[in-house]
Design a protein around this motif. Structure first.
Motif, PDB file in Angstrom:
ATOM      1  N   SER A  11       8.936  10.595  12.350  1.00 41.58           N
ATOM      2  CA  SER A  11       7.625  11.218  12.134  1.00 41.58           C
ATOM      3  C   SER A  11       7.811  12.672  11.766  1.00 41.58           C
ATOM      4  N   LYS A  18       9.418  13.893   4.558  1.00 40.68           N
ATOM      5  CA  LYS A  18       9.890  12.673   5.235  1.00 40.68           C
ATOM      6  C   LYS A  18      10.273  11.560   4.256  1.00 40.68           C
ATOM      7  N   GLU A 103       8.227   4.930   9.303  1.00 46.55           N
ATOM      8  CA  GLU A 103       7.824   6.306   8.958  1.00 46.55           C
ATOM      9  C   GLU A 103       6.340   6.405   9.272  1.00 46.55           C
ATOM     10  N   ASP A 105       2.909   8.191  11.845  1.00 44.27           N
ATOM     11  CA  ASP A 105       2.395   9.432  12.421  1.00 44.27           C
ATOM     12  C   ASP A 105       2.669   9.463  13.937  1.00 44.27           C
ATOM     13  N   VAL A 106       2.390  10.629  14.525  1.00 43.21           N
ATOM     14  CA  VAL A 106       2.744  10.838  15.930  1.00 43.21           C
ATOM     15  C   VAL A 106       2.028   9.863  16.867  1.00 43.21           C
ATOM     16  N   ALA A 109       3.680   6.624  16.625  1.00 41.10           N
ATOM     17  CA  ALA A 109       5.036   6.714  17.180  1.00 41.10           C
ATOM     18  C   ALA A 109       4.994   6.624  18.708  1.00 41.10           C
ATOM     19  N   GLU A 157       0.409  17.813  15.910  1.00 42.35           N
ATOM     20  CA  GLU A 157       1.568  16.906  15.982  1.00 42.35           C
ATOM     21  C   GLU A 157       2.791  17.603  16.567  1.00 42.35           C
TER      22      GLU A 157
END
Ligand code: 5GP
Length: 194
Positions: A11, A18, A103, A105-106, A109, A157
């Motif tokens: 992330s 990224k 891959e 987002d927070v 994740a 984030e």
């Protein structure tokens, strides 16, 4: 016996580079890496191909997939579009010994970290807010409101950084990629000797 696959979460703020890091990592790191292709309700950008960057689906299709429990996690990102990780693709990859890269987002994740405790997690960011802003502008894919929104989300984030195992500052792509690959290889060695 087939070596077990691993789950890798990556992330970082949008604009941190990224996607480039992931592409280079898959191209250069000698591990059986595979990118998990998420589903999203956002429209494809120029150059994006359905099934390669994302599975582009309608809001109705996304809701139906969600209802059928097809996502390992799914979130509304930037308060606008939905994104979800298809659980079947991830688990098939893992069973086949692949190192599956998410891959995401927070929020997504953190949800995966709770469900899959053995996931390896990387937070990639460009070091400073100024650098991030510069990259978002250079990328040229977002209007001013969207850039401001992405910068705000990035600040939030960053507060989740401590939940990740590895922090990667992406000043130079090849170095960031080498660093991630080194950590992954160490982990592969560690697993063999465990
Ligand atoms: P973009 O629209 O720029 O491709 O992606 C926007 C954000 O959504 C990025 O931070 C990306 O990592 C995140 N994202 C992409 N796929 C998923 C997913 O399946 N789940 C979650 N939670 N976030 C995702």
């Amino acid at each position: 016996m087939q070596d077990p696959g691993r789950l890798i979460i990556l992330s970082g703020p949008s604009g941190a580079g990224k996607s480039t890091v992931v592409r280079e990592l898959i191209a250069t790191c000698p591990l059986p890496l595979e990118l998990s292709v998420s589903a999203t309700t956002r429209a494809a950008r120029t150059g994006e191909i359905d099934g390669r960057e994302y599975h582009f689906v309608s809001s109705e299709e996304f809701a139906a997939m969600r209802g059928r429990g097809e996502f390992l996690e799914c979130k509304e990102v930037f308060g606008r579009h939905w994104y979800g990780t298809p659980v079947a693709q991830v688990d098939e990859g893992l069973r086949a010994g692949k190192w599956m890269i998410l891959e995401i987002d927070v929020q997504g994740a953190l949800s995966v970290m709770e469900q899959r405790r053995d996931a390896l997690s990387f937070f990639v960011h460009p070091g400073t807010r100024e650098e991030l802003e510069k990259r978002l502008r250079r990328r040229g894919t977002d209007d001013e409101a969207s850039i401001q929104r992405r910068l705000e989300v990035a600040e939030v984030e960053l507060t989740a950084l401590s939940c990740y195992q590895f922090e990667i500052i992406n000043r130079q792509v090849d170095l960031a990629v080498e660093e991630i690959c080194r950590w992954l290889k160490q982990n592969a060695e560690g697993a063999k000797h465990a």
